[in-house]
Structure formats: C-alpha cells, structure tokens
Design an enzyme around this catalytic site. Structure first.
Site, short mmCIF file in Angstrom:
data_model
loop_
_atom_site.label_atom_id
_atom_site.label_comp_id
_atom_site.label_asym_id
_atom_site.label_seq_id
_atom_site.Cartn_x
_atom_site.Cartn_y
_atom_site.Cartn_z
N GLY A 74 42.09 32.36 46.22
CA GLY A 74 40.70 31.90 46.33
C GLY A 74 40.57 30.42 46.11
O GLY A 74 39.50 29.92 45.76
N ASN A 129 43.65 22.51 55.97
CA ASN A 129 43.68 23.97 55.85
C ASN A 129 42.43 24.50 56.53
O ASN A 129 41.34 24.44 55.97
CB ASN A 129 43.71 24.34 54.37
CG ASN A 129 43.73 25.84 54.17
OD1 ASN A 129 43.56 26.61 55.12
ND2 ASN A 129 43.91 26.27 52.94
N CYS A 132 39.68 28.47 56.38
CA CYS A 132 38.50 28.66 55.54
C CYS A 132 37.34 29.03 56.43
O CYS A 132 37.23 28.56 57.57
CB CYS A 132 38.14 27.37 54.81
SG CYS A 132 39.48 26.68 53.88
N LYS A 167 46.67 22.62 59.93
CA LYS A 167 47.59 23.72 59.67
C LYS A 167 47.05 24.97 60.35
O LYS A 167 46.01 25.51 59.96
CB LYS A 167 47.69 23.93 58.15
CG LYS A 167 48.61 25.07 57.76
CD LYS A 167 48.99 24.98 56.31
CE LYS A 167 49.80 26.17 55.85
NZ LYS A 167 50.16 26.06 54.43
N THR A 195 49.17 31.98 56.23
CA THR A 195 49.48 33.40 55.98
C THR A 195 48.75 34.34 56.94
O THR A 195 47.75 33.99 57.54
CB THR A 195 49.10 33.79 54.55
OG1 THR A 195 47.73 33.45 54.33
CG2 THR A 195 49.97 33.07 53.54
N THR A 268 56.78 30.53 49.55
CA THR A 268 57.07 31.64 48.66
C THR A 268 58.43 31.52 47.97
O THR A 268 58.59 31.97 46.83
CB THR A 268 56.98 32.95 49.48
OG1 THR A 268 55.65 33.02 50.04
CG2 THR A 268 57.20 34.17 48.61
C1 LIG Z 1 50.07 31.87 46.50
C2 LIG Z 1 49.90 31.11 47.77
C3 LIG Z 1 48.89 30.13 47.87
C4 LIG Z 1 48.71 29.42 49.04
N1 LIG Z 1 47.74 28.44 49.10
C5 LIG Z 1 47.61 27.68 50.23
C6 LIG Z 1 46.69 26.60 50.26
O1 LIG Z 1 46.03 26.27 49.28
N2 LIG Z 1 46.56 25.91 51.42
C7 LIG Z 1 47.31 26.23 52.52
O2 LIG Z 1 47.16 25.57 53.56
N3 LIG Z 1 48.21 27.23 52.51
C8 LIG Z 1 48.37 27.96 51.38
N4 LIG Z 1 49.31 28.98 51.36
C9 LIG Z 1 50.13 29.24 52.55
C10 LIG Z 1 51.50 28.58 52.45
O3 LIG Z 1 51.38 27.18 52.38
C11 LIG Z 1 52.36 28.96 53.68
O4 LIG Z 1 51.67 28.57 54.84
C12 LIG Z 1 52.64 30.45 53.75
O5 LIG Z 1 52.81 30.99 52.46
C13 LIG Z 1 53.87 30.79 54.61
O6 LIG Z 1 55.03 30.21 54.10
P1 LIG Z 1 56.07 31.00 53.10
O7 LIG Z 1 56.35 32.30 53.72
O8 LIG Z 1 57.22 30.07 52.97
O9 LIG Z 1 55.32 31.15 51.79
C14 LIG Z 1 49.51 29.71 50.17
C15 LIG Z 1 50.50 30.68 50.08
C16 LIG Z 1 50.71 31.39 48.91
C17 LIG Z 1 51.79 32.43 48.85
#
Ligand SMILES: Cc1cc2nc3c(=O)[nH]c(=O)nc-3n(C[C@H](O)[C@H](O)[C@H](O)COP(=O)(O)O)c2cc1C
Ligand SMILES: Cc1cc2nc3c(=O)[nH]c(=O)nc-3n(C[C@H](O)[C@H](O)[C@H](O)COP(=O)(O)OP(=O)(O)OC[C@H]3O[C@@H](n4cnc5c(N)ncnc54)[C@H](O)[C@@H]3O)c2cc1C
Ligand SMILES: Cc1cc2nc3c(=O)[nH]c(=O)nc-3n(C[C@H](O)[C@H](O)[C@H](O)COP(=O)(O)OP(=O)(O)OC[C@H]3O[C@@H](n4cnc5c(N)ncnc54)[C@H](O)[C@@H]3O)c2cc1C
Ligand SMILES: Cc1cc2nc3c(=O)[nH]c(=O)nc-3n(C[C@H](O)[C@H](O)[C@H](O)COP(=O)(O)O)c2cc1C
Ligand code: FES
Ligand code: FES
Lengths: 320, 276, 320, 276
Positions: A74, A129, A132, A167, A195, A268
């Site tokens: 959030g 980002n 939203c 993004k 995600t 991750t």
């Molecule tokens: C706990 C968590 C918080 C995240 N917060 C953001 C965020 O604030 N802004 C954003 O653009 N992406 C956010 N993401 C997405 C990650 O930057 C990334 O795009 C996504 O997790 C896929 O990459 P990964 O599989 O290496 O985690 C978040 C992901 C996770 C797991």
C-alpha cells in the site's frame, strides 16, 4: 581475452553496471547500506514515493505462493519532502546512483513530484510507478490506459530535465503498445514489469490472505512472462528497457539482457538473499568473459531467433 | 551488521512431537547476538519455499573454554519450513542471516525481572536469562503451555538460577490455567518487578501488557508478525504503534527494525491481527 | 453430519463432481483410460480440435520454469472428423462426460465445428478455445478482442443446442469485461484461465527454448493470478465459471471454489501425477465434511471479504 | 497398465563422478517391464522441479530365489533431477511411474543381435540382454564412451554371455574412436546380424541407423526427447516419422507411446534436434 567492462547506458543514464535494485524491494536503499555496498550497484530504485506520507495497508501485507510472493504494502512511505531532506543526503554520501520511483493519484501530482525532485541534488532519474489508480478517471490504473500513461509521461517530461522512465504494468493485453506510447510521450527508457495482480485465499477462514484482498505477484514464478514482455517491447521501441521479474541468479540477468533489456532490476531476490549483488556481478562478468565479450551491450537483444519460416508457422496457430 | 552464514547443523534434539532444538555452527552470528534478536533462515537458497523465516536466537552455544560455537533455535512445527527444520539431520546446512532487530532492554537501575513465556515463546528468554544473570538481576520465568509436553528446557533455566513458575491449561504440570493467571496472582501478591518481558501468542502478550500497565510496571513484548526480509526492505512486518496525535491513533512501524521487541504500551493492540 | 454430495451444475451441464480434466493436458481422454476411471471425473475436456488435422509445432514443445511449464504444442490434432469417428465412441464406452475444446482461425470454422459436434452423440458441451489468432483480423487472438470473442460466441451459440463455454485468455487488461461479453453473447458458462504468453531463452545458445519462441505458462506459478481472475469474473457475471490454473491439490480446488468457480479444471497436475484424481475427490469431500457442508455449492463464491472500509482504502492506493 | 509407486531406494552405487546406479524397491513395475520400456520418476510429488523425468528400466532385480525385488536406473548427472538422483541415499524414496512406452522387438526368426550403446545409452540393454539370452539369441554389445570411466557394467554383460566390444574416444580402453566406427568395421567384416539396437547420443543413433540401412539390416533406436508426461497426454515428446505421402515428408508421433523405441529407418533424422 580482454577485461570485461560492465558499464551500460540506459538512455541518458550512465550506469557502472546493468544491475539495479528494484523499487519497493530495497527500502530507501539506506536500510541495506550495512550489507550492500550501494556504490557498487548500477543504481538503486527507491521505494515508491507520493507527495505526502502514506500509512499503507493493514497487515498481512505479504504471502508466499509457489515460486513467488504477493505483496500489498500500500505504498507506505515518508513522502517526497522527508525523502529529500532525510534520505537523499545519506544516499549521496554512500555514492548510490538513485532512481526515485514516484506515484500519484492525479497527473498533477506526478508533475509536482518531478519538479520537487529535479531541484534535489543526487537524483539520477525518475521512475514513474503508473500502477496507481487514476482518481479522476474513476480509479482505473494509469498504466492500464494508453491515455493515462501518455498523460503522465508527457506531464513529467515537461516538468523535469531528469531521465524519465515509466514503469510498465504487465496487467495489459498488449504491453508493446504501452511501450510505444511511452516512447512517443518522451520517455528516455521504460522499465518493466511491475507485479501481476493476484490473490490468495485462506481456505480455512475463507478470507483473502492479504488485508487488501488483491496483491502483486513477484518472484521467479513470473519470470517467463516478464522475459516475453521485454522481448516484445524490444521489437517495438528504440529507447532502452530496464527488464525485471523474478531475477534470482546471474543466469536470469543474462536471460533478460539477451531478451533485450539494457539494464536489469532485481527485486524479490533481495529478501531471499541480501548478499546476492556481488554474486550477480561476478556471474555476469564470468558469462561475458566465457563468451568472449568485453561489454554488456554485446549481448543486449542478442537473441538468436529461428528461421523466419518456422516463426511464421508458429504465429499461424498460436502457442498451444 | 548482520551476516549470512551457511551454518552446519550440529545436532537436532526433538523434545516432543512438535518441538525441537537445532544447534547451528554459526559463531559469528551468535557472538554478535543480543537477547531478543533474531535470525532469518532458509535451506538451500535456490530451493522452495522462496522466503526466509524468522527465528529467535535461543541459546548461544559455547565450548568448555567458554568460546562461542554457535547458536540454537527452538522450533515449533506449524508449517512448511518449521516441518523441514524439525526433520533436519546433523551434517545438513541452514542459511542463517543475523543477528537482526532490536534487543530487550535490560532496565536501569536493575530491579527484579519476570519473563512470561507461552509455549515456543520461550525462545528469546534463554539469552535474556544469561544476560540478566550477568547483570545480577534476579529473574523469574512464568512459563505456560497447553500440556506438560509443551514445557521444555525448564531445568536449563533453573540451573541458571532462574525461579520458574509453570502453568498448563490441562493441569498436567504446574498450576492449572493460563500463564497470565499466574502473572496476575504474582502481581496481586506483592510488588511488581523492575521489568516484565513477554513472548508467546498475541492474546497472551496483550494480556501481559495490560496487566503490566495496570500495575505501572514497564513491560516489553516480542512480536511475531510475518516477515519477508528481516532487514527493513519490504515493509511487510509492520505493527501499529500508538501515537495519539495521528488520525489513525498510531502509525505502522517495521517490526524487523523497530522490533521485534516493543514496550508493551506502545502497541495498538486492537489493530494487531489475532490479538482479540 | 450428513453425507457429502459432490454433484454440481455448470449452467445446463450437470456434473457428478466439479473436477474436470483441462484441455490439452489429458490427450483425448482415452490415453488416460488405463490409469484414471474416466467415468469418475466431472468431465473431460479433450485436446483442442480444429476442423482439419494439424501437425503442430516442431519440438522442443515444452520447457520447465519455476513452479510452472511453458508449452507450445501448436495444437497438433487429428481433426474433428477423426475425433468423432475414432475417439468419441471410446469415450462414450468409458462413460466419460466429454467437453470438446474447439479452435478455429475464422468465425465460420468455429460455427462449422459446433454444427458437426452437435450431431455427434456423446458430446456434453463445447469449450471454445479463443486463444487462437484470428486470421481475418490480421492475426490478433480472438480472445484478446471483445469483438472477436463476441463474434465467435454468437456464431457458435446460433449453431448448436449444446452448452457453450468460451475459455478466456488471461492475457488481457480486464478479464471481467470479456466474461461479460461472453455472457451477453449467449455463453452458458465461461472457463478460465488459459495459459499466460511467456518465453524462456537458453543463455548458452541464445536461442528460445521453444521452437515456437513463445509458449503458454501453466502450473502452480500462475495460480494466484488465475484465482484473482476467477474472483473478478464472479463479481461481473451471473453464468457459472470453470476455474483453473495451477491446481495441484484438493486445497487448490477449494481455493478456486471459494473464489467463485462452480467447477474446477485440472491441467498440468496430470503430468506430475496421473493418479491425482481420487486424491482430489477425497480431499474435497473431506474438506466439505469437516466444515459441515453437504454440497459443493455451499462454498462456491463463499469468500469472506473484509469490511467495505478496508476494501475501499485498498482501492485508493493500489496493491503496492 | 502403468502404476505409480513410492519406491524405497535400496542402494545407490556411484560408479564414477557422473554416473550412478539406483536400486529401487518397485517389484510391480519391474515385473511388468519389457526391454526398452521406461519409467517417469520424481522425488516428493509436491517438491520442485515440477515435472517427472524419464529413465530406462536398467536392471530387473531379483533375490536368490529369482523373485523380483525391484528395478535399477542407470543415471547420468546432466541437470537438476539427475544431480538429485546422484545424491539420493538408501532409505529415501522416489516416485516411479511405469512401465511406459514401446519395447524393443526381439525379431523373428531370432538371428544374431548387436546392441550399440553410447555412454549412459547402455541403460535399456541390460534387460534386453537378459531377454535375448532367454530367447537364445547370440548377442554382442558395442559400447563406446569418451573415456574408460564412461564404460560401466561391462562385466555384468560378459557374465551373461554377451560378447563385448569397447571403444573410447581417448583410447583409454578398447578400440580408439567412436562406437560407430567399430560397428562399421564389424559390418564390413562379415554378415550383418538379425537386428541392430542402438541407444545413445542422437548423432550416434542416426549414424547407426544409416549404417544398418546401408547393410540392409533392421535396426531399432531408443530416442530420448524431452517428455512432459510419459502417457501420451501432453504431446511434448513428438518425433517426426517418415511418411512420403505427406507434404512435410512425415508426421509427428508421440515417442512416449509410439516409442521410445523406433525402427531406425522410420525417423526423419533431419527434423530431430541435435541429430546433425
Ligand atoms: C514488497 C514489494 C514492494 C514493491 N513496491 C514497489 C513500488 O513501490 N514501486 C514500484 O514501482 N514497484 C514496486 N514493486 C515491484 C518491484 O519493483 C518489481 O517490479 C517486481 O517485484 C518484479 O520484480 P521481482 O520479481 O524481481 O521482485 C514492489 C515489489 C514488492 C515485492
Ligand atoms: C521475530 C520472530 C521470531 C520468531 N521466533 C520463533 C522461534 O524462536 N521459534 C519458532 O518456532 N517460531 C518463531 N517465530 C515464528 C516462525 O517464524 C513461524 O512459525 C514460521 O515462519 C512459520 O513458517 P512455516 O513455513 O513453517 O509456516 P507456513 O507454512 O509458511 O505457514 C504456517 C503459519 O505460520 C505463519 N507464518 C508464515 N510465515 C511467517 C513469518 N515469516 N513470520 C511469522 N509467521 C509466519 C503463517 O501465517 C501461517 O499461519 C518467530 C517469528 C518472528 C517474527
Ligand atoms: C525414454 C527415455 C529414457 C531415458 N533414460 C535415461 C537413463 O536411463 N539414464 C539417464 O541418465 N538418462 C535417461 N534419459 C534422459 C533423462 O531423462 C534426462 O537426462 C533428464 O530428464 C534430465 O533431467 P535433469 O533435471 O537432470 O536436467 P534439466 O536440468 O532439466 O536439463 C538438463 C538437460 O537435460 C535435458 N532434459 C530435460 N528434461 C528432459 C526430459 N524430460 N527428457 C529428456 N531430456 C531432458 C534438457 O534439455 C537439458 O539439456 C532418458 C530419456 C528418455 C526420454
Ligand atoms: C501442454 C498443454 C496443452 C494445452 N492445450 C490446450 C488446448 O488444446 N486447448 C485449451 O483450451 N487449453 C489448452 N491448454 C491450457 C490448459 O487447458 C489450462 O488452461 C492451463 O494449462 C492452465 O491450467 P493448469 O495450470 O492446471 O495446467 C494446454 C495446456 C498445456 C500445459
Ligand atoms: S521484514 Fe521486511 S521490512 Fe520487516
Ligand atoms: S511425454 Fe506427454 S505425450 Fe509423450
């Protein structure tokens, strides 16, 4: 064999190597300063920032799924002003190349964030980002409408001399069309993927496992979809791509580079192994050396496609 | 500064059908750990499940000369990883990242200390008991379980000069009833201690915090929220701490860096899942 | 506690239990007749059929990924006429409830397939595989365009008295809008999800791991996304849903039912464990009995959502 | 009718750094298996990796009385699962689904039989050797590897009356060169046998098929494509068999049900990955 130079360009952004900490998976960077040499990373994309402080969702905020995890944090955050005053100086002191991930609920908020951050010393680029909800458009996510994306990117472009990197969300039918729209609206690069919208249910209580009901899926589970999207976008646009989704090892980094990413973000994996960075850098260097390459760009988009005949036949009947 | 070691499993004592003690050769982590801190563990980094799991540092293990050999974990089988930890054999390895989080405060000036443990909530109190003993603080352990099989390591604490008071819900050992009942009776019977520490099921910790508050006694609780990273990076482990100035009556802080130990009166208990 | 009755209705389709073998993961059913009692399944959705025989893609056709697999079989198949003549009688003899999965490259092909199968004895329902490229629309997949979906469903609806079940692709921005379009076009139920478009690259050869370059991701990796999509569609439509994606255990079956599926299909799990069916049925029966339910429909869509306040707060800032 | 058993690992003989023999207590599968058939194996059904892996039935194991105890697998480390099979310890378990696929044909009338094996391609020939012996068909094994360490179980075949001819690429044992060279020399030296069987790397099988064809000798090859299910359900394991009437010069058949054993002259070798 000559030495390997890991430096890459991502549009106007020069990075000492292609590895970037993904937003939201590395706090504001400073949390990891004890275990990771921030100056050794290509860049750090900090946790998504709104103009104001945000309290975020109630816990539980994460749940593990097969080879992945859902999160619904959030966007808890300290707001852009405290970030500039309290965090940015620390990142500068650590010589981190800082990409600021920004979020708004209106186009004006994005523009305002961009203006504030343009005046702050030590910001290397802005990552937008756009996963939203757009309040004025009834809550549909900016990144799920070509119009929403174009409006945000154009407004930010007009508000900042910094590199602008929208993004992209993977939750769309045709991600390449969003990449094209971003390019046309003046983006310097795109990053993808954010995600995947997902959920999990506790079958005993019958309640969603996340307080927010829906969350975002990340981790190795999504990698094959993310690689496909990077590959598709690479065919569609000329600006560079920061690829991500489920990178855990240097082999995964190489896969994204070959698919067409100019830089690779790692999210991750930080949770699983905060000490992953030197391993990734070493593995990437080793791969390049073993294959006789002296620069990363040698393998960016270097996928070896089958003969056009076979590919056409493929398209005729679809994958299955 | 936490480190991550690929620790050898030195032994696995299965104390009951649900609970075991794993001794790990992780001297550097053990040497740095303070009472109440935790580690994030995982088997083979590449293997499923994906995320690490948090465990309190139970004992700091030493050889005859007093040199630190490693640490142990007190593990209770509740799911995938805890099942695997129960099954681990000596000679296998476990990734162990730590020490992490905020430790118990030892209270100054040192008065008497009471530790209230529910089941596997005993885990953070072994190192705390040693620290209290070193600081010459008289310590009492109030330790409750459903049944006598849940009460382990009692002699360990006794041998270290800790007064022990046991409770079981089924009355099979010690006083019948909840450990919070025993605490209530102790508080009613005399002066409160310098500090009450609590670890166990959330409703128990909440009750301890309320009792301590009523008797104007400082209390610290060690919470156990789901944690994704243990380093402050993911913001998954938040707990709402009270702040009357804020509209929500508090704000979320990350319990991996601002906890897991919190003053009992700082927690917004109503907002805590499972605290009812 | 009374006995549990597993029978469910899926629109006009009556099934003795909610478990259905997913198309393409169970051959034509007859391949599994030695190891699975076909008459004990709710139904068998056979491998996708075109009008004509198809040779499919060159191997390699599958590759394993974290908690999942990619496939690019290319719909190799014997064509509808041989199916009716050679296979259907065997399925009838085994008392399998047969759902025929059909594919076309034009709307007319779907209609023609529907007509042929309506006259064939032993077909319980038609599942429309719309993850095929629409040749007349320049190759865009039928299931990725509302127009394409509507055209196919309407045409089939007019051509058959059999239950019509379009199978939705997850590769779209808003799957619920496709579910609504299917309902409006006269579908009796929808099934979802088909596989996610994905790819994997061999980093040594730099070639795609599938001869077709792109493939479809299935298996546990996709389950959280699939559950979310079933949940979203359940809010959007009145016709029943056959949910699927990564079901391996009875717990997964229950999760889909609670999310809103009236029946649950099982695909990839057949490869891992062809003897999974009795385990699923037993586990489902046990769950229902343990929770005091005598019918499956008691738990269909029985998700227990948080108070509306919390849910609204969630929508305001999005999942992250 | 294949069955799936959770077979106990009775022993694990590591024959070299890359190759081992696993003995599995799977009597029902073993009793039904015919030479050339395979099993699909997986450790814990719920664990990663997701899919099973195909292995030839190597030996059918019997006790002194001749009763069937189980079967063995000849395993070569090449990736995730084969690494894990190399590391398995007695007492662990392995899911074993089978027997699957089409067996070698024994040829009628029984003439002489030659088995051409490359490396771990030896696997299907132990049961075949036993069957040939039972049918009183004189058998020769032509067996090649890169180096002498690749040549295992040679005495096993000798003890069963099989004539053995060895080759190594580095000349460290037997004739130097490829096993197909030895085959060529044998074919040049005398009459071809009643049947040539081949299993090994694809280029080797292709060469054997070509030699057999040139000498008008029937041949059967045992292919090793990637297999998703082993039961004909997924259509992943196809190989193109020749059919001059078709525009593509052949059609895809599933090698798990129509193979893995095929007549050498039925395969459209040009279409086979790695057959160059
Ligand atoms: C706990 C968590 C918080 C995240 N917060 C953001 C965020 O604030 N802004 C954003 O653009 N992406 C956010 N993401 C997405 C990650 O930057 C990334 O795009 C996504 O997790 C896929 O990459 P990964 O599989 O290496 O985690 C978040 C992901 C996770 C797991
Ligand atoms: C600081 C801290 C110290 C802890 N110390 C101990 C200890 O000393 N001994 C001990 O036995 N347990 C301890 N726990 C709890 C332990 O972490 C969980 O029991 C464990 O993570 C469950 O993992 P699992 O794979 O077995 O369960 P899963 O199969 O993942 O789930 C089973 C249950 O455990 C809960 N759970 C899952 N992941 C976590 C997580 N990361 N954190 C907390 N709960 C979770 C789930 O909500 C679910 O109800 C501690 C937790 C924290 C936060
Ligand atoms: C009918 C048949 C019988 C076989 N018998 C034997 C045997 O007796 N002994 C033996 O050592 N090997 C045998 N194989 C090959 C064996 O199945 C593969 O080596 C094994 O599946 C590789 O698994 P992995 O997890 O170790 O490799 P992975 O890590 O999955 O991949 C490593 C390499 O193996 C290949 N591979 C992966 N999966 C398969 C698959 N399902 N089938 C074939 N190749 C694959 C990949 O393309 C890759 O190049 C047989 C194969 C078949 C089809
Ligand atoms: C090898 C394979 C072949 C498939 N073929 C078809 C098909 O012919 N028609 C179809 O509608 N779906 C097909 N699918 C999709 C499945 O029916 C199902 O929608 C998908 O695999 C998700 O379910 P699962 O995760 O349980 O496998 C296929 C899937 C696989 C893995
Ligand atoms: S566990 Fe990740 S921030 Fe606390
Ligand atoms: S392996 Fe599945 S059809 Fe052959």
């Amino acid at each position: 064999m000559s030495a390997v130079d890991l430096a890459v360009s991502c549009g106007p952004l020069r990075l000492k190597n292609p590895l970037v900490a993904a937003s939201g998976c590395f706090g504001y960077g400073v949390e990891y300063a004890d275990v990771v040499d921030l100056s050794a990373l290509g860049a750090v994309a900090v946790k998504g920032l709104f103009l104001e402080e945000r309290e975020g969702h109630a816990p539980p905020r994460i749940v593990e799924t097969p080879s992945g995890m859902l999160n619904a944090i959030g966007l808890q955050g300290i707001g852009v002003r405290r970030f500039v005053d309290e965090v940015l100086p620390q990142l500068r002191a650590r010589e981190a190349v800082t990409i600021v991930n920004i979020c708004g609920t209106t186009v004006d908020e994005y523009a305002e964030l961009a203006r504030i951050l343009s005046d702050a010393p030590g910001v290397a680029a802005l990552e937008l980002n756009i996963s939203c909800p757009n309040i004025k458009a009834g809550g549909i996510t900016f990144g799920c409408s070509l119009r929403g994306l174009t409006d945000v990117v154009s407004a930010v472009r007009r508000s900042t001399p910094l590199p602008v990197i929208p993004k992209l969300t993977p939750n769309v039918t045709d991600v390449a069309s969003f990449a094209r729209a971003a390019e046309e609206a003046g983006a310097d690069a795109v990053s993808l993927v954010n995600t995947f919208l997902a959920m999990a249910i506790d079958i005993e209580s019958r309640r969603p496992r996340l307080s927010n009901v829906l969350g975002g899926l990340s981790g190795p589970a999504i990698r094959p979809i993310a690689v496909r999207m990077v590959y598709e976008c690479r065919q569609a646009i000329g600006i560079p791509i920061m690829g991500m989704g489920g990178v855990m090892t240097a082999d995964d980094v190489v896969e994204f580079l070959i698919a067409g990413a100019a830089a690779v973000q790692v999210g991750t994996a930080n949770f699983v192994d905060p000490f992953v960075w030197p391993k990734l850098l070493e593995g990437l260097t080793g791969y390049l050396a073993r294959h006789g390459h002296s620069t990363v760009s040698d393998i960016v988009g270097a996928i070896d496609l089958p003969a056009p005949d076979a590919a056409r036949a493929g398209r005729e009947v679809g994958p299955q | 500064m936490p480190i991550d070691v690929d620790a050898l499993v030195m032994s696995n004592d299965r104390l009951s059908a649900t609970c075991n003690v794993l001794k790990l050769a992780a001297p550097a982590v053990a040497a740095a750990a303070r009472p109440g801190q935790f580690v994030m563990v995982k088997q083979d980094l590449a293997a499923a499940p994906l995320l690490r799991r948090p465990f309190s540092v139970f004992e700091v293990l030493r050889d005859e000369r007093g040199d630190i050999l490693g640490l142990s974990l007190l593990n209770q089988r509740v799911g995938i990883v805890t099942e695997a930890l129960y099954a681990l054999e000596p000679g296998e390895r476990l990734r162990c990242l730590g020490p992490l989080g905020r430790a118990f405060s030892l209270g100054s000036p040192p008065g008497e200390a009471w530790m209230v443990a529910g089941g596997v909530g005993l885990a953070p109190f072994a190192t705390l008991a040693e620290a209290l003993r070193a600081a010459q603080v008289p310590a009492t352990l109030l330790y409750g379980g459903r049944s006598k099989a849940d009460l382990v390591y009692v002699d360990w604490f006794r041998r270290r000069g800790v007064r022990v008071r046991l409770t079981t819900e089924d009355g099979s050992r010690g006083e019948p009833g909840l450990v919070t009942g025993a605490l209530e009776r102790m508080l009613a019977a005399g002066a409160p201690p310098g500090m009450i520490y609590a670890c166990g099921p959330t409703p128990m910790m909440r009750a301890v915090a309320a009792l301590a508050c009523r008797h104007r006694c400082p209390a610290e609780v060690s919470l156990e929220p789901v944690m994704g990273c243990g380093l402050g990076g993911c913001y998954s482990c938040v707990v709402r701490v009270r702040d009357e100035r804020l509209p929500a009556g508090g704000r979320f802080v990350r319990s991996c860096v601002h906890g897991p130990v919190f003053p009992g009166d700082r927690i917004a208990w109503d907002a805590l899942a499972g605290a009812a």
